[in-house]
Design a protein around this motif. Structure first.
Motif, PDB file in Angstrom:
ATOM      1  N   GLU A 110     -12.801 -10.341  -7.079  1.00  0.00           N
ATOM      2  CA  GLU A 110     -12.079  -9.617  -6.046  1.00  0.00           C
ATOM      3  C   GLU A 110     -11.291  -8.505  -6.738  1.00  0.00           C
ATOM      4  OE1 GLU A 110      -8.215 -11.044  -3.841  1.00  0.00           O
ATOM      5  OE2 GLU A 110      -9.923 -12.287  -3.260  1.00  0.00           O
ATOM      6  N   ASP A 111     -11.338  -7.284  -6.181  1.00  0.00           N
ATOM      7  CA  ASP A 111     -10.563  -6.189  -6.779  1.00  0.00           C
ATOM      8  C   ASP A 111      -9.084  -6.386  -6.487  1.00  0.00           C
ATOM      9  OD1 ASP A 111     -12.982  -5.105  -7.400  1.00  0.00           O
ATOM     10  OD2 ASP A 111     -12.908  -3.520  -5.878  1.00  0.00           O
ATOM     11  N   HIS A 112      -8.263  -6.275  -7.511  1.00  0.00           N
ATOM     12  CA  HIS A 112      -6.811  -6.350  -7.286  1.00  0.00           C
ATOM     13  C   HIS A 112      -6.266  -4.941  -7.098  1.00  0.00           C
ATOM     14  CE1 HIS A 112      -7.316 -10.299  -9.628  1.00  0.00           C
ATOM     15  NE2 HIS A 112      -7.379 -10.519  -8.328  1.00  0.00           N
ATOM     16  N   THR A 113      -6.678  -4.347  -5.977  1.00  0.00           N
ATOM     17  CA  THR A 113      -6.241  -2.982  -5.688  1.00  0.00           C
ATOM     18  C   THR A 113      -5.573  -2.954  -4.320  1.00  0.00           C
ATOM     19  OG1 THR A 113      -8.363  -2.476  -4.661  1.00  0.00           O
ATOM     20  CG2 THR A 113      -8.115  -1.899  -6.983  1.00  0.00           C
ATOM     21  N   LEU A 114      -4.787  -1.908  -4.147  1.00  0.00           N
ATOM     22  CA  LEU A 114      -4.108  -1.730  -2.869  1.00  0.00           C
ATOM     23  C   LEU A 114      -5.121  -1.583  -1.735  1.00  0.00           C
ATOM     24  CD1 LEU A 114      -1.283  -1.410  -1.747  1.00  0.00           C
ATOM     25  CD2 LEU A 114      -1.491   1.052  -2.102  1.00  0.00           C
ATOM     26  N   GLN A 117      -8.653  -6.225   3.414  1.00  0.00           N
ATOM     27  CA  GLN A 117      -8.449  -7.624   3.819  1.00  0.00           C
ATOM     28  C   GLN A 117      -7.579  -7.725   5.056  1.00  0.00           C
ATOM     29  OE1 GLN A 117      -6.780  -9.522   0.410  1.00  0.00           O
ATOM     30  NE2 GLN A 117      -8.766  -9.963  -0.527  1.00  0.00           N
ATOM     31  N   LEU A 118      -6.573  -6.844   5.135  1.00  0.00           N
ATOM     32  CA  LEU A 118      -5.657  -6.871   6.280  1.00  0.00           C
ATOM     33  C   LEU A 118      -6.253  -6.180   7.497  1.00  0.00           C
ATOM     34  CD1 LEU A 118      -2.273  -6.059   4.510  1.00  0.00           C
ATOM     35  CD2 LEU A 118      -2.924  -8.218   5.577  1.00  0.00           C
ATOM     36  N   GLY A 119      -7.462  -5.621   7.328  1.00  0.00           N
ATOM     37  CA  GLY A 119      -8.127  -4.963   8.448  1.00  0.00           C
ATOM     38  C   GLY A 119      -7.556  -3.581   8.755  1.00  0.00           C
ATOM     39  N   GLU A 120      -6.794  -3.006   7.802  1.00  0.00           N
ATOM     40  CA  GLU A 120      -6.175  -1.702   8.059  1.00  0.00           C
ATOM     41  C   GLU A 120      -7.158  -0.563   7.843  1.00  0.00           C
ATOM     42  OE1 GLU A 120      -2.362  -1.289   6.323  1.00  0.00           O
ATOM     43  OE2 GLU A 120      -1.728  -2.837   7.752  1.00  0.00           O
ATOM     44  N   ASN A 171      -7.447   3.819  -6.786  1.00  0.00           N
ATOM     45  CA  ASN A 171      -7.276   3.321  -8.149  1.00  0.00           C
ATOM     46  C   ASN A 171      -5.972   2.565  -8.364  1.00  0.00           C
ATOM     47  OD1 ASN A 171      -9.707   4.453  -9.057  1.00  0.00           O
ATOM     48  ND2 ASN A 171      -8.723   6.447  -9.182  1.00  0.00           N
ATOM     49  N   VAL A 172      -5.144   2.473  -7.316  1.00  0.00           N
ATOM     50  CA  VAL A 172      -3.852   1.805  -7.502  1.00  0.00           C
ATOM     51  C   VAL A 172      -4.057   0.295  -7.576  1.00  0.00           C
ATOM     52  CG1 VAL A 172      -1.580   1.381  -6.509  1.00  0.00           C
ATOM     53  CG2 VAL A 172      -2.635   3.652  -6.319  1.00  0.00           C
ATOM     54  N   LEU A 173      -3.676  -0.279  -8.716  1.00  0.00           N
ATOM     55  CA  LEU A 173      -3.859  -1.718  -8.920  1.00  0.00           C
ATOM     56  C   LEU A 173      -2.657  -2.490  -8.387  1.00  0.00           C
ATOM     57  CD1 LEU A 173      -5.227  -1.945 -12.581  1.00  0.00           C
ATOM     58  CD2 LEU A 173      -6.498  -1.983 -10.447  1.00  0.00           C
ATOM     59  N   THR A 174      -2.918  -3.639  -7.797  1.00  0.00           N
ATOM     60  CA  THR A 174      -1.827  -4.525  -7.400  1.00  0.00           C
ATOM     61  C   THR A 174      -1.566  -5.562  -8.488  1.00  0.00           C
ATOM     62  OG1 THR A 174      -3.454  -5.845  -6.231  1.00  0.00           O
ATOM     63  CG2 THR A 174      -2.191  -4.276  -4.926  1.00  0.00           C
ATOM     64  N   ARG A 175      -2.486  -5.685  -9.416  1.00  0.00           N
ATOM     65  CA  ARG A 175      -2.342  -6.639 -10.508  1.00  0.00           C
ATOM     66  C   ARG A 175      -3.017  -6.068 -11.737  1.00  0.00           C
ATOM     67  NH1 ARG A 175      -4.702 -12.555  -9.629  1.00  0.00           N
ATOM     68  NH2 ARG A 175      -4.486 -12.249  -7.392  1.00  0.00           N
ATOM     69  N   ALA A 176      -2.346  -6.120 -12.876  1.00  0.00           N
ATOM     70  CA  ALA A 176      -2.951  -5.681 -14.130  1.00  0.00           C
ATOM     71  C   ALA A 176      -2.376  -6.527 -15.251  1.00  0.00           C
ATOM     72  CB  ALA A 176      -2.654  -4.209 -14.377  1.00  0.00           C
ATOM     73  N   LEU A 177      -3.029  -6.458 -16.392  1.00  0.00           N
ATOM     74  CA  LEU A 177      -2.571  -7.219 -17.545  1.00  0.00           C
ATOM     75  C   LEU A 177      -1.583  -6.375 -18.347  1.00  0.00           C
ATOM     76  CD1 LEU A 177      -4.250  -9.827 -17.805  1.00  0.00           C
ATOM     77  CD2 LEU A 177      -5.052  -8.958 -19.972  1.00  0.00           C
ATOM     78  N   ALA A 210       4.366 -11.979   5.998  1.00  0.00           N
ATOM     79  CA  ALA A 210       4.533 -11.838   4.555  1.00  0.00           C
ATOM     80  C   ALA A 210       3.554 -10.804   4.014  1.00  0.00           C
ATOM     81  CB  ALA A 210       4.313 -13.184   3.865  1.00  0.00           C
ATOM     82  N   ALA A 211       2.315 -10.823   4.537  1.00  0.00           N
ATOM     83  CA  ALA A 211       1.295  -9.879   4.074  1.00  0.00           C
ATOM     84  C   ALA A 211       1.714  -8.450   4.419  1.00  0.00           C
ATOM     85  CB  ALA A 211      -0.057 -10.202   4.704  1.00  0.00           C
ATOM     86  N   VAL A 212       2.224  -8.256   5.661  1.00  0.00           N
ATOM     87  CA  VAL A 212       2.642  -6.914   6.068  1.00  0.00           C
ATOM     88  C   VAL A 212       3.822  -6.465   5.214  1.00  0.00           C
ATOM     89  CG1 VAL A 212       3.705  -5.594   7.945  1.00  0.00           C
ATOM     90  CG2 VAL A 212       1.756  -7.088   8.424  1.00  0.00           C
ATOM     91  N   LEU A 213       4.772  -7.407   4.978  1.00  0.00           N
ATOM     92  CA  LEU A 213       5.933  -7.068   4.157  1.00  0.00           C
ATOM     93  C   LEU A 213       5.478  -6.672   2.750  1.00  0.00           C
ATOM     94  CD1 LEU A 213       9.016  -6.949   3.901  1.00  0.00           C
ATOM     95  CD2 LEU A 213       8.952  -9.331   3.133  1.00  0.00           C
ATOM     96  N   ALA A 214       4.538  -7.479   2.195  1.00  0.00           N
ATOM     97  CA  ALA A 214       4.037  -7.188   0.844  1.00  0.00           C
ATOM     98  C   ALA A 214       3.409  -5.804   0.814  1.00  0.00           C
ATOM     99  CB  ALA A 214       3.013  -8.237   0.423  1.00  0.00           C
ATOM    100  N   LEU A 215       2.695  -5.457   1.908  1.00  0.00           N
ATOM    101  CA  LEU A 215       2.029  -4.156   1.956  1.00  0.00           C
ATOM    102  C   LEU A 215       3.064  -3.034   2.012  1.00  0.00           C
ATOM    103  CD1 LEU A 215      -0.749  -2.784   2.169  1.00  0.00           C
ATOM    104  CD2 LEU A 215      -0.329  -2.626   4.624  1.00  0.00           C
ATOM    105  N   VAL A 216       4.106  -3.244   2.857  1.00  0.00           N
ATOM    106  CA  VAL A 216       5.147  -2.223   2.970  1.00  0.00           C
ATOM    107  C   VAL A 216       5.802  -2.004   1.605  1.00  0.00           C
ATOM    108  CG1 VAL A 216       7.439  -1.761   3.941  1.00  0.00           C
ATOM    109  CG2 VAL A 216       5.594  -2.579   5.420  1.00  0.00           C
ATOM    110  N   VAL A 217       6.108  -3.130   0.914  1.00  0.00           N
ATOM    111  CA  VAL A 217       6.728  -3.034  -0.406  1.00  0.00           C
ATOM    112  C   VAL A 217       5.781  -2.318  -1.366  1.00  0.00           C
ATOM    113  CG1 VAL A 217       7.478  -4.369  -2.412  1.00  0.00           C
ATOM    114  CG2 VAL A 217       8.212  -5.036  -0.115  1.00  0.00           C
ATOM    115  N   ALA A 218       4.479  -2.699  -1.306  1.00  0.00           N
ATOM    116  CA  ALA A 218       3.498  -2.100  -2.219  1.00  0.00           C
ATOM    117  C   ALA A 218       3.392  -0.595  -1.979  1.00  0.00           C
ATOM    118  CB  ALA A 218       2.135  -2.761  -2.041  1.00  0.00           C
TER     119      ALA A 218
END
Ligand code: CA
Length: 372
Positions: free
Chosen positions: A124-128, A134-137, A150-156, A268-276
């Protein structure tokens, strides 16, 4: 089980360096795509793979633990060394033995399985944009051309700890596994990848052809591919690939979720998206800010603003000059150096540094002239 490996990496048509790294040390295979100015990306992807390999050789812990150790190694280096501050990397790694592949994954490099002529992405891509899909947006097609794809939500290496996706995949005779950086998947469609893998039964040939296809399509990024051909399994199961994610997804024991929890989950998902989205906006804004300050007793150019937010620096050193910060501060004009002297652009910041150098030379000449 026999594993035939092919690997190819290329700088592409546009970039000035190759920040991708790969690992082909049977039974361990990996692709890492580094990011971060100057040598940061190269250092991050190399260091991550070295750490994973070393831990594997020592036989300590699980593959996910190796990846978490790689995260700490990259993070600590980036904190210790201002030249590579803020670096990070993706990492997609597969341990292929005993008729199965165990994968650990962070970021937007990908693993694909080609089975019976059809290709499917197993990571699964860890991208915005993946999260927005996934959120259907937005749709998957819109994600392909999204300006922030290219914006990652998770990286090492960007945080002290990281969540690692793990997958277990039973392998069959004739399966092909592909690990690749986004320099392939942003240039070449999955249909094309499938066709190339099908047309090139020899793993090395397939790897070379995939890289050529990405370059022909424009090669705007570094391209790295590891192709694994699986044959003579015999010990593995049959039928559908048994992909199972741990610990993020558990498909077993699925019980109905109370509606309240679904609402909470969505909230929580919407909040996470707003924060992201807020963080992405902040990042983009910060990337356009420059100032001249002091780093390691030298005059330095910073990207960002001279401030902290919740304990995080909102700037990082872009260039450290050879000019002593103390001498610069000796000139009244630059006394504010420790607080940061604003610049309108990187060019402007470079010009300020050269102005400081010039002014110091003039001052030295004056001092010499005044001396008896
Ligand atoms: Ca890349």
């Amino acid at each position: 089980m026999k594993v035939e490996a092919g690997v190819a990496t290329d700088i592409g048509q546009v970039r000035e360096g190759n920040e991708d790294s790969y690992l082909v040390e049977p039974p361990l295979y990996a692709v890492a795509d580094g990011m971060g100015g100057h040598k940061g990306g190269e250092v991050a992807s190399q260091l991550a793979l070295e750490t994973v390999e070393e831990m594997f050789r020592e036989g300590r812990g699980s593959l996910a633990e190796h990846v978490r150790a790689a995260n700490r190694a990259v993070f600590e280096r980036s904190v210790d060394d201002s030249k590579v501050a803020g670096m990070g990397t993706t990492l997609t790694t597969a341990l292929v033995e005993h008729g199965s592949a165990h994968l650990a994954h962070v970021g937007d490099s990908r693993a694909y399985l080609l089975r019976a002529g059809s290709l499917r992405q197993i990571t699964e891509d860890h991208t915005l944009v993946a999260r927005m899909v996934q959120l259907g947006e937005i749709t998957a097609e819109e994600a392909e051309v999204h300006p922030h794809k290219n914006v990652l939500t998770r990286a090492l290496g960007t945080e002290p700890d990281v969540d690692v996706d793990e997958l277990e995949l039973g392998l069959l005779d004739g399966d092909r596994l592909l690990l690749c950086s986004d320099g392939l998947t942003s240039m070449v469609t999955e249909q094309q990848i499938e066709a190339i893998l099908e047309a090139a039964p020899v793993a090395q040939d397939a790897a070379d052809r995939l890289v050529r296809a990405a370059n022909r399509a424009g090669g705007i990024d570094n391209i790295t591919v590891v192709v694994l051909g699986i044959s003579e399994t015999g010990e593995s199961g049959t039928g559908e690939p048994s992909v199972s994610g741990r610990p993020q997804q558990s498909s077993r024991d699925r019980r109905p979720v109370p509606p309240q929890l679904i609402r909470w989950g969505l909230g929580a998902a919407v909040l996470a998206l707003v924060v992201a989205v807020g963080l992405v906006g902040l990042r983009m804004w910060l990337d356009g800010r420059w100032y001249v300050g002091a780093a390691n007793q030298h005059v330095a150019i910073y990207q960002g603003i001279p401030a902290e937010l919740l304990g995080f620096d909102l700037s990082h050193v872009d260039v450290e000059s050879d000019i002593s910060a103390d001498s610069a501060m000796g000139l009244p004009l630059y006394a504010a150096l420790p607080d940061g002297i604003n610049a309108t652009s990187r060019e402007d910041a470079l010009a300020i540094v050269e102005q400081i150098r010039d002014d110091l030379r003039k001052q030295a000449r004056l001092d010499r002239g005044a001396a008896p």
